[in-house]
Scaffold this motif. Structure first.
Motif, PDB file in Angstrom:
ATOM      1  N   ASP A 137       6.070  -6.905  -9.159  1.00 60.44           N
ATOM      2  CA  ASP A 137       4.908  -6.992 -10.033  1.00 60.44           C
ATOM      3  C   ASP A 137       4.003  -5.795  -9.734  1.00 60.44           C
ATOM      4  O   ASP A 137       3.531  -5.649  -8.597  1.00 60.44           O
ATOM      5  CB  ASP A 137       4.173  -8.307  -9.747  1.00 60.44           C
ATOM      6  N   PRO A 138       3.772  -4.914 -10.701  1.00 59.09           N
ATOM      7  CA  PRO A 138       2.957  -3.724 -10.437  1.00 59.09           C
ATOM      8  C   PRO A 138       1.589  -4.035  -9.835  1.00 59.09           C
ATOM      9  O   PRO A 138       1.044  -3.218  -9.086  1.00 59.09           O
ATOM     10  CB  PRO A 138       2.817  -3.076 -11.818  1.00 59.09           C
ATOM     11  N   SER A 139       1.045  -5.217 -10.142  1.00 60.88           N
ATOM     12  CA  SER A 139      -0.290  -5.551  -9.650  1.00 60.88           C
ATOM     13  C   SER A 139      -0.326  -5.778  -8.141  1.00 60.88           C
ATOM     14  O   SER A 139      -1.404  -5.863  -7.554  1.00 60.88           O
ATOM     15  CB  SER A 139      -0.824  -6.795 -10.364  1.00 60.88           C
ATOM     16  N   THR A 140       0.854  -5.861  -7.511  1.00 59.45           N
ATOM     17  CA  THR A 140       0.903  -6.031  -6.053  1.00 59.45           C
ATOM     18  C   THR A 140       0.847  -4.686  -5.325  1.00 59.45           C
ATOM     19  O   THR A 140       0.801  -4.647  -4.098  1.00 59.45           O
ATOM     20  CB  THR A 140       2.184  -6.760  -5.619  1.00 59.45           C
ATOM     21  N   ILE A 141       0.855  -3.589  -6.088  1.00 64.14           N
ATOM     22  CA  ILE A 141       0.875  -2.242  -5.505  1.00 64.14           C
ATOM     23  C   ILE A 141      -0.511  -1.603  -5.581  1.00 64.14           C
ATOM     24  O   ILE A 141      -1.146  -1.604  -6.637  1.00 64.14           O
ATOM     25  CB  ILE A 141       1.877  -1.333  -6.240  1.00 64.14           C
ATOM     26  N   THR A 142      -0.971  -1.062  -4.466  1.00 64.07           N
ATOM     27  CA  THR A 142      -2.178  -0.236  -4.441  1.00 64.07           C
ATOM     28  C   THR A 142      -1.764   1.162  -4.008  1.00 64.07           C
ATOM     29  O   THR A 142      -1.202   1.335  -2.919  1.00 64.07           O
ATOM     30  CB  THR A 142      -3.230  -0.785  -3.461  1.00 64.07           C
ATOM     31  N   ALA A 143      -2.006   2.143  -4.865  1.00 65.53           N
ATOM     32  CA  ALA A 143      -1.598   3.521  -4.591  1.00 65.53           C
ATOM     33  C   ALA A 143      -2.810   4.391  -4.295  1.00 65.53           C
ATOM     34  O   ALA A 143      -3.804   4.365  -5.034  1.00 65.53           O
ATOM     35  CB  ALA A 143      -0.830   4.085  -5.776  1.00 65.53           C
ATOM     36  N   LEU A 144      -2.728   5.141  -3.225  1.00 66.32           N
ATOM     37  CA  LEU A 144      -3.777   6.100  -2.862  1.00 66.32           C
ATOM     38  C   LEU A 144      -3.604   7.353  -3.708  1.00 66.32           C
ATOM     39  O   LEU A 144      -2.526   7.953  -3.736  1.00 66.32           O
ATOM     40  CB  LEU A 144      -3.665   6.453  -1.382  1.00 66.32           C
ATOM     41  N   ALA A 185      -2.242  -4.924   3.501  1.00 70.53           N
ATOM     42  CA  ALA A 185      -0.874  -4.790   3.001  1.00 70.53           C
ATOM     43  C   ALA A 185       0.162  -5.489   3.872  1.00 70.53           C
ATOM     44  O   ALA A 185       0.052  -5.518   5.094  1.00 70.53           O
ATOM     45  CB  ALA A 185      -0.514  -3.307   2.885  1.00 70.53           C
ATOM     46  N   ASP A 186       1.156  -6.046   3.197  1.00 70.18           N
ATOM     47  CA  ASP A 186       2.325  -6.598   3.887  1.00 70.18           C
ATOM     48  C   ASP A 186       3.360  -5.512   4.141  1.00 70.18           C
ATOM     49  O   ASP A 186       4.111  -5.568   5.115  1.00 70.18           O
ATOM     50  CB  ASP A 186       2.961  -7.710   3.047  1.00 70.18           C
ATOM     51  N   VAL A 187       3.402  -4.531   3.225  1.00 64.89           N
ATOM     52  CA  VAL A 187       4.336  -3.408   3.335  1.00 64.89           C
ATOM     53  C   VAL A 187       3.588  -2.127   3.019  1.00 64.89           C
ATOM     54  O   VAL A 187       2.856  -2.059   2.027  1.00 64.89           O
ATOM     55  CB  VAL A 187       5.525  -3.554   2.354  1.00 64.89           C
ATOM     56  N   VAL A 188       3.751  -1.126   3.867  1.00 63.12           N
ATOM     57  CA  VAL A 188       3.171   0.191   3.618  1.00 63.12           C
ATOM     58  C   VAL A 188       4.302   1.190   3.422  1.00 63.12           C
ATOM     59  O   VAL A 188       5.198   1.304   4.264  1.00 63.12           O
ATOM     60  CB  VAL A 188       2.272   0.661   4.781  1.00 63.12           C
ATOM     61  N   PHE A 189       4.268   1.893   2.292  1.00 61.34           N
ATOM     62  CA  PHE A 189       5.157   3.031   2.053  1.00 61.34           C
ATOM     63  C   PHE A 189       4.347   4.281   2.371  1.00 61.34           C
ATOM     64  O   PHE A 189       3.417   4.627   1.629  1.00 61.34           O
ATOM     65  CB  PHE A 189       5.614   3.092   0.596  1.00 61.34           C
ATOM     66  N   ALA A 190       4.654   4.960   3.465  1.00 58.03           N
ATOM     67  CA  ALA A 190       3.953   6.190   3.850  1.00 58.03           C
ATOM     68  C   ALA A 190       4.802   7.380   3.425  1.00 58.03           C
ATOM     69  O   ALA A 190       5.766   7.749   4.097  1.00 58.03           O
ATOM     70  CB  ALA A 190       3.690   6.212   5.346  1.00 58.03           C
ATOM     71  N   CYS A 191       4.430   7.968   2.296  1.00 59.15           N
ATOM     72  CA  CYS A 191       5.241   9.040   1.719  1.00 59.15           C
ATOM     73  C   CYS A 191       4.456  10.337   1.580  1.00 59.15           C
ATOM     74  O   CYS A 191       4.789  11.188   0.751  1.00 59.15           O
ATOM     75  CB  CYS A 191       5.765   8.612   0.351  1.00 59.15           C
ATOM     76  N   ALA A 192       3.400  10.468   2.362  1.00 61.35           N
ATOM     77  CA  ALA A 192       2.612  11.706   2.330  1.00 61.35           C
ATOM     78  C   ALA A 192       2.923  12.527   3.580  1.00 61.35           C
ATOM     79  O   ALA A 192       4.081  12.607   3.989  1.00 61.35           O
ATOM     80  CB  ALA A 192       1.128  11.377   2.196  1.00 61.35           C
ATOM     81  N   ASP A 193       1.926  13.089   4.211  1.00 60.76           N
ATOM     82  CA  ASP A 193       2.126  14.019   5.325  1.00 60.76           C
ATOM     83  C   ASP A 193       2.563  13.287   6.594  1.00 60.76           C
ATOM     84  O   ASP A 193       1.769  12.602   7.236  1.00 60.76           O
ATOM     85  CB  ASP A 193       0.828  14.778   5.568  1.00 60.76           C
ATOM     86  N   PHE A 229       0.870  -1.177   0.000  1.00 59.26           N
ATOM     87  CA  PHE A 229       0.000   0.000   0.000  1.00 59.26           C
ATOM     88  C   PHE A 229       0.905   1.224   0.000  1.00 59.26           C
ATOM     89  O   PHE A 229       1.824   1.327   0.814  1.00 59.26           O
ATOM     90  CB  PHE A 229      -0.917   0.007   1.219  1.00 59.26           C
ATOM     91  N   PHE A 230       0.651   2.156  -0.922  1.00 61.03           N
ATOM     92  CA  PHE A 230       1.559   3.276  -1.146  1.00 61.03           C
ATOM     93  C   PHE A 230       0.789   4.589  -1.047  1.00 61.03           C
ATOM     94  O   PHE A 230      -0.176   4.810  -1.772  1.00 61.03           O
ATOM     95  CB  PHE A 230       2.177   3.158  -2.544  1.00 61.03           C
ATOM     96  N   THR A 231       1.210   5.481  -0.137  1.00 63.85           N
ATOM     97  CA  THR A 231       0.628   6.818  -0.056  1.00 63.85           C
ATOM     98  C   THR A 231       1.645   7.844  -0.542  1.00 63.85           C
ATOM     99  O   THR A 231       2.852   7.627  -0.456  1.00 63.85           O
ATOM    100  CB  THR A 231       0.184   7.171   1.376  1.00 63.85           C
ATOM    101  N   GLY A 232       1.137   8.952  -1.071  1.00 59.43           N
ATOM    102  CA  GLY A 232       2.029   9.973  -1.615  1.00 59.43           C
ATOM    103  C   GLY A 232       2.580   9.601  -2.973  1.00 59.43           C
ATOM    104  O   GLY A 232       3.636  10.086  -3.385  1.00 59.43           O
ATOM    105  N   ALA A 233       1.853   8.771  -3.713  1.00 60.53           N
ATOM    106  CA  ALA A 233       2.358   8.227  -4.975  1.00 60.53           C
ATOM    107  C   ALA A 233       2.591   9.282  -6.045  1.00 60.53           C
ATOM    108  O   ALA A 233       3.396   9.077  -6.953  1.00 60.53           O
ATOM    109  CB  ALA A 233       1.386   7.169  -5.505  1.00 60.53           C
ATOM    110  N   THR A 234       1.885  10.408  -5.968  1.00 63.16           N
ATOM    111  CA  THR A 234       2.089  11.454  -6.973  1.00 63.16           C
ATOM    112  C   THR A 234       2.894  12.622  -6.411  1.00 63.16           C
ATOM    113  O   THR A 234       3.026  13.663  -7.059  1.00 63.16           O
ATOM    114  CB  THR A 234       0.739  11.980  -7.510  1.00 63.16           C
ATOM    115  N   GLY A 235       3.438  12.448  -5.215  1.00 66.19           N
ATOM    116  CA  GLY A 235       4.260  13.482  -4.610  1.00 66.19           C
ATOM    117  C   GLY A 235       5.700  13.425  -5.113  1.00 66.19           C
ATOM    118  O   GLY A 235       6.091  12.513  -5.842  1.00 66.19           O
ATOM    119  N   TYR A 236       6.470  14.385  -4.692  1.00 63.15           N
ATOM    120  CA  TYR A 236       7.870  14.521  -5.142  1.00 63.15           C
ATOM    121  C   TYR A 236       8.689  13.279  -4.808  1.00 63.15           C
ATOM    122  O   TYR A 236       9.273  12.645  -5.697  1.00 63.15           O
ATOM    123  CB  TYR A 236       8.459  15.761  -4.476  1.00 63.15           C
ATOM    124  N   LEU A 237       8.720  12.911  -3.541  1.00 63.14           N
ATOM    125  CA  LEU A 237       9.467  11.717  -3.157  1.00 63.14           C
ATOM    126  C   LEU A 237       8.716  10.446  -3.519  1.00 63.14           C
ATOM    127  O   LEU A 237       9.287   9.506  -4.077  1.00 63.14           O
ATOM    128  CB  LEU A 237       9.756  11.727  -1.651  1.00 63.14           C
TER     129      LEU A 237
END
Length: 337
Positions: A28-35, A70-78, A7-15
């Motif tokens: 595999d891109p299909s394993t990614i869910t982007a907010l 999600a098994d892994v969360v990338f928190a890249c927003a606020d 699960f990926f947040t901040g997907a359209t942000g700078y970082l």
């Protein structure tokens, strides 16, 4: 965790967008869910093969549900949105309770958590290593980012997540990659563009006070590369240093604000946008008008050493000279095409 659900947040942000572009090359891109915030952005990202979820950090139920899968969360927003980040933790706790697995949280914090209040008047600040666990433990909750960092560390201590806190300093360079190519990514950083744009307005590089405060810097490309190094390390060894031992600085050099302002002044002269190659201090009126109550942040010291990060195998490719070049490119990016 050979093919983790992400699960990926901040997907359209700078970082976030820069990290996602690299992540797409190794999973595999299909394993990614982007907010993402809108159907329009979702439509532009979907051809990359990822799943998209419409929502924002205000949609707490959406965050809880997505994180619970999600098994892994990338928190890249606020990093400082307490309600949103706690919702992500709640979802990850559900994941742990229902599956027995311990999901990984890669959370973007920042070196601002260690900053002082020099107001640009001195650079007297001892370098802070990401191996110095005792020094981290002494940071007060009142420091920027610290409240959420502590909540995440508590979750790790409880055992329902493994947390990895990534703390970038001043990040520079225009973002590129497949996400940027879709046109939905913010390609600009925050700190340096703020100085660039205000300096363009005043036709001279600006600084807080004497501008002798010191920060570290790192390119957006080296920053995104680190996240991939960390992600791979976690997949290989889930016990990769986490929790109270899981702070990761990233840096490739140091600069004073005066150096930044000087290079901007020189670039403005070279581009015919300024007449004085030397910088000057922002006036009190300018500080308030340009930066509001956040202006003291630009006069702080935050000196770090990425020893734990380099020990993982991170090998950055860019140095301070690349940052200098990037400042002129940043100016050009704001000029009419």
């Amino acid at each position: 965790m050979s093919s983790p659900k992400i699960f990926f947040t901040g997907a359209t942000g700078y970082l976030g967008g820069s990290i996602l572009s690299r992540l797409l090359t190794i999973v595999d891109p299909s394993t990614i869910t982007a907010l993402v915030r809108s159907v329009e952005k979702a439509d532009k990202l979907r051809p990359l093969g990822i799943n998209t979820l419409i929502g924002s950090y205000k949609d707490l139920d959406v965050l809880i549900e997505a994180a619970s899968k999600a098994d892994v969360v990338f928190a890249c927003a606020d990093a400082d949105d307490e309600a949103a980040n706690r919702a992500i933790l709640e979802g990850m706790k559900k994941r742990n309770q229902t599956t027995g697995s311990v999901p990984a949280l890669i959370h973007t914090s920042g070196t601002g958590v260690i900053q002082d209040n020099a107001l640009g008047m001195h650079g007297d600040y001892p370098v802070f290593s990401d191996l110095d666990v005792d020094r981290f433990a002494k940071l007060p909750e009142t420091q920027i980012h610290r409240k959420m960092d502590l909540a995440i560390l508590d979750a790790d201590k409880e055992g329902y997540i493994r947390s990895y806190l990534v703390l970038p300093p001043t990040v520079y360079g225009l973002a590129t990659g497949v996400v940027a190519d879709t046109g939905v990514q913010n390609i600009h950083s925050i700190q340096l563009p703020a100085i660039v744009k205000t300096s363009m307005h005043r036709k001279q590089g600006g600084m807080i006070g004497d501008g002798v405060n010191v920060w570290n810097n790192v390119s957006v490309d080296d920053t995104a590369d680190f996240y991939i190094v960390l992600f791979k390390a976690i997949l290989k060894n889930p016990e990769t240093a986490h929790g109270a031992n899981g702070y990761y600085f990233i840096e490739t050099g140091e600069h004073t604000m005066k150096e930044i302002a000087t290079e901007i002044s020189k670039a403005l002269v070279e581009l015919g946008l300024g007449t004085n190659p030397k910088p000057s201090s922002y006036t009190d009126e300018e500080k308030t008008a340009f930066f509001g109550p956040m202006w003291p942040y630009l006069g702080t010291n935050a000196r770090v050493k990425a020893e734990r990060s380099r020990a993982l195998g991170w090998a950055p490719k860019h140095g301070k000279e690349n940052m200098v070049v990037s400042l002129k490119e940043e100016i050009k990016s704001y000029l009419p095409q």
